[in-house]
Design a protein around this motif. Structure first.
Motif, short mmCIF file in Angstrom:
data_model
loop_
_atom_site.label_atom_id
_atom_site.label_comp_id
_atom_site.label_asym_id
_atom_site.label_seq_id
_atom_site.Cartn_x
_atom_site.Cartn_y
_atom_site.Cartn_z
N CYS A 99 0.81 -1.22 0.00
CA CYS A 99 0.00 0.00 0.00
C CYS A 99 0.84 1.26 0.00
O CYS A 99 1.07 1.85 -1.04
CB CYS A 99 -0.97 -0.01 1.17
SG CYS A 99 -2.28 -1.22 0.95
N ARG B 128 -8.72 -5.07 9.40
CA ARG B 128 -8.73 -3.69 9.93
C ARG B 128 -7.36 -3.33 10.50
O ARG B 128 -6.82 -2.25 10.24
CB ARG B 128 -9.81 -3.58 11.02
CG ARG B 128 -10.16 -2.15 11.39
CD ARG B 128 -11.41 -2.06 12.26
NE ARG B 128 -12.62 -2.42 11.55
CZ ARG B 128 -13.32 -3.54 11.74
NH1 ARG B 128 -12.93 -4.43 12.63
NH2 ARG B 128 -14.41 -3.78 11.04
N ALA C 241 -4.81 -2.98 7.63
CA ALA C 241 -4.98 -1.71 6.91
C ALA C 241 -4.36 -0.56 7.69
O ALA C 241 -3.71 0.32 7.11
CB ALA C 241 -6.47 -1.45 6.67
N SER C 242 -4.53 -0.60 9.00
CA SER C 242 -3.97 0.52 9.78
C SER C 242 -2.44 0.44 9.78
O SER C 242 -1.76 1.47 9.70
CB SER C 242 -4.60 0.58 11.17
OG SER C 242 -3.75 0.05 12.13
N CYS D 135 -3.53 1.94 4.71
CA CYS D 135 -4.48 1.73 3.60
C CYS D 135 -5.90 1.99 4.05
O CYS D 135 -6.18 1.98 5.25
CB CYS D 135 -4.49 0.26 3.19
SG CYS D 135 -3.06 -0.29 2.32
N PHE E 275 -9.76 0.39 4.34
CA PHE E 275 -10.23 -0.95 4.67
C PHE E 275 -11.69 -1.09 4.28
O PHE E 275 -12.50 -0.21 4.55
CB PHE E 275 -10.08 -1.21 6.17
CG PHE E 275 -10.72 -2.51 6.61
CD1 PHE E 275 -10.23 -3.72 6.16
CD2 PHE E 275 -11.83 -2.52 7.45
CE1 PHE E 275 -10.83 -4.92 6.52
CE2 PHE E 275 -12.43 -3.71 7.82
CZ PHE E 275 -11.92 -4.91 7.36
N ARG F 146 -4.79 0.99 -2.87
CA ARG F 146 -4.42 1.05 -1.46
C ARG F 146 -5.55 0.66 -0.54
O ARG F 146 -6.11 1.48 0.20
CB ARG F 146 -3.96 2.47 -1.11
CG ARG F 146 -2.75 2.88 -1.88
CD ARG F 146 -2.35 4.28 -1.52
NE ARG F 146 -1.10 4.62 -2.14
CZ ARG F 146 -0.16 5.34 -1.55
NH1 ARG F 146 -0.36 5.80 -0.35
NH2 ARG F 146 0.94 5.59 -2.18
N LEU F 147 -5.86 -0.60 -0.61
CA LEU F 147 -7.04 -1.06 0.08
C LEU F 147 -6.81 -2.46 0.62
O LEU F 147 -6.21 -3.30 -0.05
CB LEU F 147 -8.18 -1.11 -0.94
CG LEU F 147 -9.59 -1.23 -0.42
CD1 LEU F 147 -9.96 0.04 0.34
CD2 LEU F 147 -10.54 -1.42 -1.59
N VAL F 148 -7.30 -2.71 1.83
CA VAL F 148 -7.38 -4.07 2.35
C VAL F 148 -8.85 -4.46 2.34
O VAL F 148 -9.70 -3.69 2.80
CB VAL F 148 -6.81 -4.17 3.78
CG1 VAL F 148 -7.04 -5.56 4.36
CG2 VAL F 148 -5.31 -3.84 3.79
#
Ligand code: S3P
Length: 180
Positions: free
Chosen positions: A3, A34, A37-38, A42, A44, A87-89
């Motif tokens: 990301c 979650r 992503a943090s 990114c 979420f 840029r994503l989970v």
């Protein structure tokens, strides 16, 4: 790193911009997603939560009122809507990889399979909660688990999630993303 800054480092059109988590119910996809992503900086998306927000109904209500097939159509649409995101989970529902169109999505992204033993799934989801399929007879749940396992294995890098904390699982995924 997938990301933060990933596009600059590797840049190519094949860059995996999305990290997807798949696995059976109770494997921790939402919690781990979650956290991951943090750590990555990114966005979420929890696919079930996105479907609930879009429809204004809970997963349980959707299954009861529209049936599973309609839910699967909503699930595929919600996943397809993420295709152009960066840029994503994404934490997918346990059944999402069972649809061919969805599998194409998971092949395009950095996909991780969070593996838990069947007994741990039973323990973790014992209350049933919001999961309509959890009330299936034990033999059907076991059959579902066995049917899905090879599909998950084929699509994602297998990460042992049973008996480990979400933090431990996140560390392993981060290592794998760094090429470890
Ligand atoms: C399902 C799993 C659920 C949810 C729905 C169907 C499945 O998500 O999408 O109840 O088919 O395994 P979780 O895997 O997050 O429980």
């Amino acid at each position: 790193m997938i990301c933060r800054g990933a596009g600059r480092r590797r840049g190519g059109a094949g860059e995996a911009r999305i990290v997807a988590l798949i696995g059976f119910m109770g494997s921790g996809k939402s919690t781990i997603g979650r956290l991951l992503a943090s750590r990555l900086g990114c966005g979420f998306v929890d696919l079930d939560a996105a479907i609930e927000a879009q429809s204004g109904r809970s997963i349980k209500e959707l299954f009861a009122e529209e049936g599973e097939a309609a839910f699967r159509a909503r699930e595929s649409a919600a996943l397809a809507a993420l295709d152009s995101r960066r840029r994503l989970v994404v934490a997918a529902g346990g059944g999402a990889p069972m649809t061919a169109k969805n599998r194409a999505f998971f092949r395009r992204v950095a996909c991780f399979y969070l593996e838990i033993p069947f007994e741990e799934f039973l323990r973790r989801t014992a209350g049933g909660g919001q999961r309509p399929l959890r009330s299936l007879p034990l033999s059907e749940l076991k059959a579902l688990y066995e049917k899905r396992r090879p599909v998950y294995e084929q699509l994602g890098v297998r990460i042992r999630a049973g008996g480990r904390s979400p933090q431990e699982v996140v560390e392993e995924i981060l290592d794998r993303l760094r090429g470890g």
